[in-house]
Structures are given as structure tokens and as C-alpha cells.
Design an enzyme around this catalytic site. Structure first.
Site, short mmCIF file in Angstrom:
data_model
loop_
_atom_site.label_atom_id
_atom_site.label_comp_id
_atom_site.label_asym_id
_atom_site.label_seq_id
_atom_site.Cartn_x
_atom_site.Cartn_y
_atom_site.Cartn_z
CB CYS A 174 -0.91 0.03 1.23
SG CYS A 174 -1.80 1.60 1.35
N GLY A 214 -10.28 -3.58 -9.87
CA GLY A 214 -10.93 -2.73 -8.88
C GLY A 214 -11.48 -1.48 -9.53
CB SER A 215 -9.86 1.22 -11.47
OG SER A 215 -8.86 1.52 -10.55
#
Lengths: 303, 270
Positions: A128, A263-264
Site C-alpha cells: 500500500c 478494482g477501478s
């Protein structure tokens, strides 16, 4: 015979090769059920920490002109214990639990919480790009990657995946350390550290100033990483970064991935995206006489 | 260049209207927001403060829209305090909208939940018979009563105000009046927006009388585009599947009226 889009990532067997990536829509079992019914091969949960995290104030997301998003949600999550209770009733959905922590003990503690849950795998978030002390700061520390992976592997019989991304050190070292310590698979890549500034207010838009870039702009980078990892290591790979069409998914297979995450694309196309991509992959397989996903994996390296 | 609705557009506040001591309407010019449907929302960036989901309020002037905000926490107070000349960023519109039926319609709004109702009033036909029911804590907190009457001047209509303390209009909770109204009168549709318990009871009353009912839900929202998942209610996402849901659908949702998620995503009781 009809080709099969079922796939295996090492010991992890999935009926469909497109998963929900971590960080997206991940806090309700009802939503997981809906995504599974919509064609997701598996759902990866939001990254869970030992305690609940609120995440950053808004704005936490920014839409890049021309495609892609920059987000700094800040790993908001209800904490491993609360989350484990929520998914305990799960029977059907292949759930991959994403974990984030600073030290091996964090991961050990969290894995105990999931002992009564039916889950498919753990995914360690070593990448992350926008929360201090976890994610990339862990992934960039080779010693820590080794001890975390070894500790987690000792603590569970469930397959363990490491999610790597682009930090300050060469991500291939992170992969190498994870592989040496017995990791079962690699997810590549996470979002890429980025920012956006508004010219009228003359301010960074995200409350955290920096976030992670996802979506179509990072696909070529992610594809390169999957190709590099599959060229250097004998390890199952899940491609992640900018998958929004079946062609994207197939590119990742050809580069060496056995499955993909997205995801996007949910933000642009909503949950119908899973079935669309699955159908496209199937058509492509028919056209090319491939009977399994495996027939495609890594083909681009042979050319 | 074509506007990207996911990209914040900066607008300047041109007028601030004090509706009550705690509620303000901020008016701005824009190409898109004056034309949105009732139930749709925008993500509103208050630079340096936060970004909030807001129902889009109408404006009497063409080419202008507004936000009506109650100061509550730091973020809504930040928006409340944006002065004339201040800049905010807006993206959207997002979400679906009310199905606008014809005939005898009951619109129920509590507090700033009246905002989508005011927009809905601009879509009704002159032949529709409209009852607007608005709830407030006390006389000081009543707003949009005059606006409702003005928007409905060509319709058969009534605007009923109820205050919790009885200092103005009917005394008591809005939901008590809803129950009475749906028992006494046949409505072709009921629309509700406000505190969730108010919506829950309204939906229950309407469902039990088999009246078409829709509610516009509110949840903790971060992205507004279906990515972050913060606004989920059961299997539904308020930003993508809503904000407007049918009563029949809501009656099957075990979280509606009972549970909401905090910033960390933990379910909490109402």
C-alpha cells in the site's frame, strides 16, 4: 469441448479467473455474495489490521482525466476481529483475506481470528503506497518481508499470497524474499504512489496529498512486472493493475499470470464487468482453441 | 473540453440564504447541477475541510443550483461556513432518482431530507394532488414551507408541518402523521427522505397499505462511485444502486432502519 475458464494459482482453485482486488467494496458479506453471483472468481477483502482504522478524511479519491483513479482511503477497515465475525457464516464465496501490519505478530494475531472462517487464501499487503509503517514500508524492508512470510506460513495451512508493488527498492527483491520464505503466490501490482493538484484552489486534492494511482494508466506497468516476475521466478502470479476488459485479462495471462484482479473498472462499469470479461475470455479461448487458462499462461515469453 | 463528471468542477458561492439558525442554502452557477433528477447527489469538496455527499437543491434562478446544509459535524459546518465568493469543488451527479408517479402523491421530508423533495416538486404535473409533510424539531427549525407552497401554487395541494415539541404546526413525530394519512387516504405514491428511522417507519406503513413508496438513503460515503464500499446497506451500495430504493426492496434489507456503518466500516445500531 467447451473451454473452461477455471484456473488454479498454485493450490488455490477458482471457477473463474477474474477476482475483486483488495480495497474495493470489501466490508459486507452480502456484497461479496452479490459480486460472486456477478461472476467474480474470488473476492479479496479490504486490507484488515489488528484494530479498526477509520482511514483518511475525504477527498479520498480523485478521477484522473483520461482514465484511472488516485485514492488515499487510508486502509479504512473494521479490524480483523469484527471482520472475521461478519464472514463466519460464509459458505459459498471464495474469499481471500487481505492483511496489513507492521510486524510479524500483527499477522499472527489476525490469522487466529479467521480460524473459524471458510476462506480460500490470505493475501499479505506489502505494497500500500499511502499509509505509514505498513504496506510499502514493509515491502521495502527485505528482512521484514522474510520474517512476516515465514511467520504467516507457520501460522496457517491456508495458501498465502504476497501483494507487491513499486516502492523505493526493487520490487523483485521483495518477490525474491517472499519466494525464499515459502510464499504460495504473488499478486502484482498495487497502486502506484501519485498525487493531484487543483489549479484553481491551488491545493492537493486528496486530504492525504498522496495516494495510489490505479486503473488503465498503470496497466502497462503492471503487465511489465508480471512478465518480469514470471521470467525470473517459478511462482504462480495474479495480475493486478488496470484490468477493465477481457483483452487486458488475456494480456496478463500471456505475460504469465494465472488469474487477474480488478478494482477501478468497478467504478466505471459497475459489477457487470466480471461477466463481461469472463465471456470475452471464453470467446477468445474458443477462437484460439485453448481448453484451459493454463494454455495461455506465459505464452508471450516464448515469442 | 467535455466535462468529466467524476472530476471536481470548481464553482463559486454566489448567495447564502439562512433557512434556520442551523441550516443554510448556498447558491452557485453551473451547467449541469440545475438539471439533475430528484434523488441524485453530488460529492462536494470543501478545500481544506472534507468532501461530502450532498443532495442537489434547486434554485429559483435559471442556470443556478444550490446545496442546503445543516451544520452538525466539522465537515458540514465547513460547508455551512463557506462565504459568498468562496470556492467549492463538485463532482457528479451520481445516483438514481425517484420514479415520478401521477395522481395523489405524499412527499415526506425530515430536516435537510426535504432537499430532494423540493426538486421532486419541480417535476410534478399541474393535475397531481400533492401533500408535503415536513418534520422539524421546533418552530425555529422549519424551512421550505413557503417554498413548497410556492412551487405547488398551480396544484391541488397541502403542506403540513409537524414539530416534535409542538411549537408550530402539528405536534409530534412525522411518522405518526404518515400513519394517519396513509390510513385515511389512498395515495398513488409516497416519497420519503430524512432520518432513517423516519424513512423505515414510512416505508413500513406504505408497504402495509400496498402503496408504492420510495426512500432516498444516506450513508457514510467516501468515493461516490462504487469503489470504496463505505455506503453499503446489505448488498446494496447507496452511491451506485441508490440513493433511491423501492419500499418493497428495502423491506428485504436487514440493515435498513436498523444498522449503519461507521468510518471504519463497523456496523452500529441506530
Amino acid at each position: 469441448m467447451e473451454p473452461s475458464i477455471a484456473t488454479s494459482i498454485g493450490q488455490i482453485q477458482l471457477d473463474k479467473p477474474v477476482m475483486l482486488a483488495s480495497g474495493i467494496l470489501g466490508i459486507s458479506l452480502d456484497v461479496f455474495n452479490r459480486l460472486y453471483a456477478s461472476g467474480a472468481g474470488a473476492v479479496v477483502t479490504k486490507s484488515l489490521s489488528t484494530a479498526p482504522w477509520e482511514g483518511y478524511p475525504n477527498p479520498t479519491i480523485f478521477s484522473v482525466k483520461g482514465g484511472g483513479w488516485i485514492n488515499a482511503v487510508g486502509l479504512s477497515n473494521p479490524g480483523a476481529s469484527n471482520f472475521a465475525k461478519m464472514i463466519e457464516p460464509n459458505q459459498d464465496v471464495p474469499i481471500i483475506v487481505s492483511l496489513v501490519g507492521s510486524v510479524p505478530e500483527d499477522f499472527e494475531t489476525m490469522i487466529k481470528e479467521f480460524e473459524n472462517c471458510k476462506i480460500k487464501a490470505y493475501e499479505l499487503n506489502l505494497s500500500c503506497p499511502h499509509v505509514a509503517k505498513v504496506g510499502l514500508e514493509v515491502g521495502d524492508d527485505p528482512g521484514l518481508v522474510k520474517t512476516i512470510v515465514s511467520t504467516v506460513k507457520k501460522a496457517t495451512n491456508v495458501p498465502v499470497i504476497a501483494k507487491v508493488g513499486l516502492g523505493t527498492s526493487n520490487y523483485l527483491n521483495t518477490v525474491s524474499n517472499a519466494v525464499d520464505s515459502g510464499i504460495d503466490a504473488i499478486t502484482a501490482i498495487n497502486t502506484v504512489r501519485a498525487m493531484a493538484i487543483n489549479v484553481e484552489t491551488k491545493r492537493p486534492i486528496l486530504s492525504n496529498k498522496f495516494g495510489g494511482l490505479s486503473g488503465t494508466p498503470i496497466k502497462p506497468i503492471a503487465l511489465r512486472c508480471v512478465y518480469e516476475i514470471s521470467s525470473k521466478f517459478d511462482i504462480p502470479i495474479i495480475g493486478c493493475g488496470g484490468v477493465s476488459t477481457w483483452e487486458d485479462a488475456v494480456e496478463f495471462f500471456l505475460a504469465g499470470a494465472s488469474a487477474v484482479q480488478l478494482g477501478s473498472a468497478i467504478g466505471d462499469n459497475w459489477v457487470g464487468v466480471f461477466d463481461d470479461i469472463n465471456r470475452g475470455i471464453l470467446e477468445y479461448m474458443k477462437k484460439n482453441n485453448y481448453s484451459t487458462i493454463k494454455d495461455m499462461v506465459g505464452l508471450a515469453k516464448k515469442s | 473540453m467535455q466535462r468529466n463528471h467524476n472530476h471536481p468542477t470548481i464553482v463559486t458561492i454566489e448567495k447564502v440564504i439562512d433557512e434556520t439558525p442551523t441550516v443554510r442554502t448556498l447558491v452557485f452557477s453551473d451547467d449541469v447541477m440545475p438539471n439533475v433528477l430528484p434523488g441524485q447527489f453530488a460529492m462536494v469538496w470543501i478545500p481544506g475541510v472534507n468532501e461530502l455527499p450532498m443532495s442537489i437543491m434547486i434554485s429559483k434562478e435559471s442556470g443556478k443550483a444550490a446545496f442546503t446544509v445543516r451544520k452538525h459535524g466539522p465537515s458540514s459546518t465547513g460547508l455551512f461556513n463557506v462565504p459568498v465568493g468562496g470556492q467549492i469543488g463538485i463532482r457528479g451527479p451520481y445516483g438514481n432518482s425517484f420514479d415520478i408517479k401521477e395522481g395523489k402523491l405524499l412527499l415526506v421530508g425530515g430536516g435537510t431530507g426535504l432537499v430532494p423533495m423540493m426538486r421532486l416538486l419541480t417535476f410534478v404535473k399541474p393535475t397531481d394532488d400533492i401533500t408535503v409533510l415536513m418534520g422539524a424539531k421546533s418552530k425555529d427549525e422549519v424551512f421550505f414551507e413557503d417554498l413548497s407552497n410556492e412551487l405547488l401554487k398551480n396544484n391541488p395541494h397541502q403542506v403540513i408541518v409537524s414539530t416534535d415539541d409542538g411549537s408550530y404546526g402539528e405536534k409530534g413525530f412525522v411518522t405518526d402523521l404518515v400513519e394517519k394519512l396513509v390510513n385515511d387516504t389512498h395515495y398513488d405514491a409516497v416519497y420519503v427522505c430524512g432520518p432513517e428511522i423516519m424513512m423505515y417507519k414510512t416505508v413500513q406503513f406504505a408497504n402495509s397499505r400496498k402503496i408504492f413508496v420510495q426512500a432516498s438513503l444516506e450513508r457514510m460515503m467516501k468515493c461516490g462511485v462504487g469503489i470504496c464500499g463505505s455506503c453499503c446497506v446489505g448488498e446494496d451500495l447507496v452511491c451506485k444502486d441508490g440513493t433511491v430504493f423501492d419500499g418493497e426492496h428495502l423491506s428485504k434489507n436487514s440493515e435498513f432502519g436498523h444498522l449503519h456503518r461507521n468510518k471504519a466500516g463497523i456496523l452500529e445500531n441506530y
